[in-house]
Write a protein that holds these residues in place. Structure first.
Motif, PDB file in Angstrom:
ATOM      1  N   THR A 162       0.881  -1.326   0.183  1.00  0.00           N
ATOM      2  CA  THR A 162      -0.007  -0.091   0.057  1.00  0.00           C
ATOM      3  C   THR A 162       1.134   1.228  -0.036  1.00  0.00           C
ATOM      4  N   THR A 167       0.128   2.284  -5.989  1.00  0.00           N
ATOM      5  CA  THR A 167      -0.955   2.590  -5.482  1.00  0.00           C
ATOM      6  C   THR A 167      -1.103   4.119  -4.956  1.00  0.00           C
ATOM      7  N   GLU A 401      -9.177  -0.004  -3.533  1.00  0.00           N
ATOM      8  CA  GLU A 401      -8.319  -0.715  -4.444  1.00  0.00           C
ATOM      9  C   GLU A 401      -9.130  -1.763  -5.019  1.00  0.00           C
TER      10      GLU A 401
END
Length: 683
Positions: A162, A167, A401
């Motif tokens: 992450t 990301t 996500e």
């Protein structure tokens, strides 16, 4: 499997003009397995495991749409069925590495809206060491046009870290979409900076930070929402603030602070507000000043970065989750398409909803904290770093996500509640009853969260109260509102009486712990009528801003009041007695006590047989369309009389609400016969 291959060969030369997906579906239908149903979404309730997702006591499923669940038992898997083999092999991969673990069954979800764009949810049942256990899995596929099992939907590519460049690039796209196209998200690209911020410079390889006294300057800043936890992070104190204005040493910062600064560098945000660094922690004056400014600090921030997964500063923002993913290569069982397909599976990602839940303290510890409630409500944009992925909240969009939140059946409810209830229905256009109900929802949700310091119950809502006050144009009174105070007094809950004093007993904030709820809810078909009047208010805030702590608070009411002896009755297996008053038939009317009258702080104990008082607040009329007569329910607060050298007061000790027949008997046979109109001072 030989028969299956013959079937594939036989169908290989079918009409090539027919769309591939149609041929796949037709092939699956012709080979329907009565054990696994070939993962068909044609729901036959006779074949479905009779559990509805909303009735299952599994908190991780609360963000799922409504579904029916089919069950494939291990002993009923059909040899030669590609689908049975697939489900069993996925389940076996996630069993503990122990010979004692034995697979029993696999449940899979059939969504009632028959959408093919969601992952497949599995529940693996197994037995280990004589105990029944379960694992929840998510299965998904790459985005291919034709796939043997259409019910297994595609997932967006979730990066395994992450904190990766990919990301943060996704986070940038969410931010850009918000500021460029969201009408309901305010344009606060630059705004007046808080009194102090941490200024960030340098690069990700060599970051530099210092404490910056803004003196009214403007700029773009982020806020950090985080848990202090048991390990106290580095703090600004009167003795080190001068040095911090020159430089904040990188090594002094906990992992969460370092990660948040790295995110700001990646997003090109120069300033960040962190409470422990931007408030002088050993200055009561500075702390109160900044607590009163909390609403504007979070509302004016360009972005709030949330360390949602971490219990303290050691946890940081970022998570590497690559070890959780398993990939299965499956030979193509259909007569079309590639020779093989890939299916991915991992332990199911949990998602939080708009309403606080008990299990958040495990998966999302930040969201279980009371101070964070208003931070989340007031922030224009919030970027959560969770245990498995990043998540996004703003006034018009909620996503993550994996996009499971977007695809959830419950998303409209999510947007209508919590943060989005606050943002998406603007307070300036809300009706008075909507503002009243909105506040009741806030109190119920907030009081279910945790606070390290009980006296923070009012300061931790000061920002939301200030925001609400600008639209209600009513005086805020220790968690209640002057224009609806008679109805606001009808709250119910159980906790411990605060000692030392920090809120009047008529306020829900006077109790430590426990969720408080208001009873006078605006249901369709109900009418509320006041039975008491507010005479005057004597309230003194501890600081000039009246949305925080109090020095004292007394309200004077006029209404009907009657006294009856309080009785105690020990109860087995419980840590509190039954508290009640005798009624005409001797059964007794149990009262909803605010706290345990026997086990309480000194000065609040109530002995057996002491007279307590019932004060009628309001009446609710239920207009039932099926009946000619409206149901009538009355609401009472329960008081005790206390006196000092100068005058007499009452203190709230409980609530008596509608519903039970004994309450109706209490009104007609007891209260109405002895009640007198009186003016009382309630403190």
């Amino acid at each position: 499997m030989a028969a299956l291959h013959e079937e594939l060969e036989q169908r290989h030369n079918d009409d090539d003009k027919e769309p591939a997906q149609t041929r796949v579906l037709a092939w699956l239908s012709s080979l329907h397995c009565h054990s696994c149903h070939s993962l068909s979404d044609e729901t036959d309730r006779n074949d479905v495991h009779d559990n509805i997702v909303h009735n299952l006591q599994l908190p991780v499923r609360r963000d799922l749409p409504k579904a029916l669940w089919r069950r494939l038992s291990e002993d009923k898997a059909v040899t030669g069925c590609a689908t049975c083999s697939l489900l069993i092999s996925i389940a076996m991969r996630f069993l503990p590495h122990s010979q004692a673990a034995k697979l029993q069954a696999v449940d899979y979800a059939i969504y009632e809206d028959k959408s093919h764009d969601r992952p497949l949810e599995l529940i693996v049942h197994y037995e280990q060491d004589g105990r029944k256990r379960k694992k929840e899995l998510t299965c998904f596929r790459p985005p291919t046009p034709a796939f043997p099992w259409p019910i297994i939907g595609p997932y967006d590519n979730i990066d395994r870290n992450t904190g990766s460049v990919e990301t943060l690039r996704l986070a940038k796209s969410w931010i850009f979409n918000c500021i460029s196209s969201h009408v309901k998200c305010e344009d606060n690209f630059t705004s007046q900076l808080p009194k102090r911020v941490v200024q960030i410079s340098g690069t990700s390889q060599s970051p530099r930070t210092k404490l910056y006294e803004t003196r009214g300057a403007s700029g773009r800043y982020a806020c950090l929402s985080h848990c202090w936890g048991m390990i106290q992070p580095f703090r600004t104190l009167s003795g080190n603030i001068d040095a911090m204005r020159q430089q904040v040493c990188w090594s002094d910062l906990c992992q969460t602070f370092q990660d948040a600064i790295m995110v700001c560098l990646a997003l090109e945000i120069e300033f960040i507000w962190i409470d422990s660094l931007c408030i002088i922690q050993d200055s009561e004056e500075d702390w109160r000043e900044q607590a009163a400014a909390m609403a504007s600090i979070y509302a004016n921030g360009f972005l709030t970065i949330a360390a949602t997964k971490s219990k303290d500063g050691r946890g940081g923002l970022f998570t590497a989750t690559s070890s959780r993913l398993n990939t299965f290569t499956i030979p193509n069982p259909t007569p079309t398409g590639p020779a093989q397909y890939q299916i991915h599976a991992w332990p199911r990602i949990t998602h939080f909803s708009h309403t606080p839940q008990d299990w958040w303290s495990d998966d999302f510890p930040l969201l279980s904290r009371g101070w964070v409630y208003q931070e989340r409500q007031l922030s224009q944009r919030m970027l959560h770093f969770g245990p498995s992925e990043i998540l996004w909240e703003c006034g018009e969009q909620v996503t993550c996500e994996c996009r499971a939140i977007e695809k959830s059946f419950n998303l409209p409810g999510y947007i209508a509640g919590g943060k989005h209830k606050w943002r998406m229905t603007p307070l300036r256009t809300a009706e008075p009853w909507q503002l009243q109900q909105r506040w009741y929802d806030i109190v119920a949700e907030f009081t279910g969260l945790q606070l390290s310091r009980p006296p923070d119950r009012l300061p931790a809502l000061a920002g939301l109260a200030g925001d609400m006050q600008r639209h209600r144009r009513s005086r805020y009174l220790a968690g209640l509102w002057e224009d609806t105070i008679i109805f606001d007094l009808a709250w119910a809950g159980h906790g411990e009486r605060a000692n030392p004093w920090y809120a009047p007993t008529w306020s829900w904030a006077s109790l430590q712990g426990g969720r408080m709820s208001h009873v006078m809810i605006a249901y369709k078909g109900t009418t509320h009528q006041k039975e008491a009047q507010l005479v005057c208010i004597d309230i003194k805030p501890d600081v000039p801003d009246a949305t925080g702590l109090l020095q004292y608070g007394v309200i004077t009411l006029r209404g009907l009041i009657a006294g009856f002896p309080l009785l105690h009755e020990p109860t087995s297996g419980r840590d509190t007695d039954r508290f009640y008053i005798e009624d005409t038939d001797g059964t007794g009317i149990t009262i909803d006590h605010d706290y345990n009258y026997k086990k309480t702080n000194q000065g609040y104990a109530i002995p057996n047989r002491e007279t307590i008082y019932f004060f009628r607040l309001a009446t609710t009329f239920w207009n039932d369309s099926e009946s000619d007569e409206a149901r009538v329910e009355r609401h009472y607060i329960i008081l005790r009389s206390v006196s000092n050298m100068e005058q007499s007061y009452y203190e709230r000790i409980g609530y008596l609400g509608p519903g039970a027949k004994v309450v109706q008997r209490f009104e007609t046979e007891m209260f109405d016969r002895v009640a007198e109109m009186a003016v009382i001072k309630l403190r």
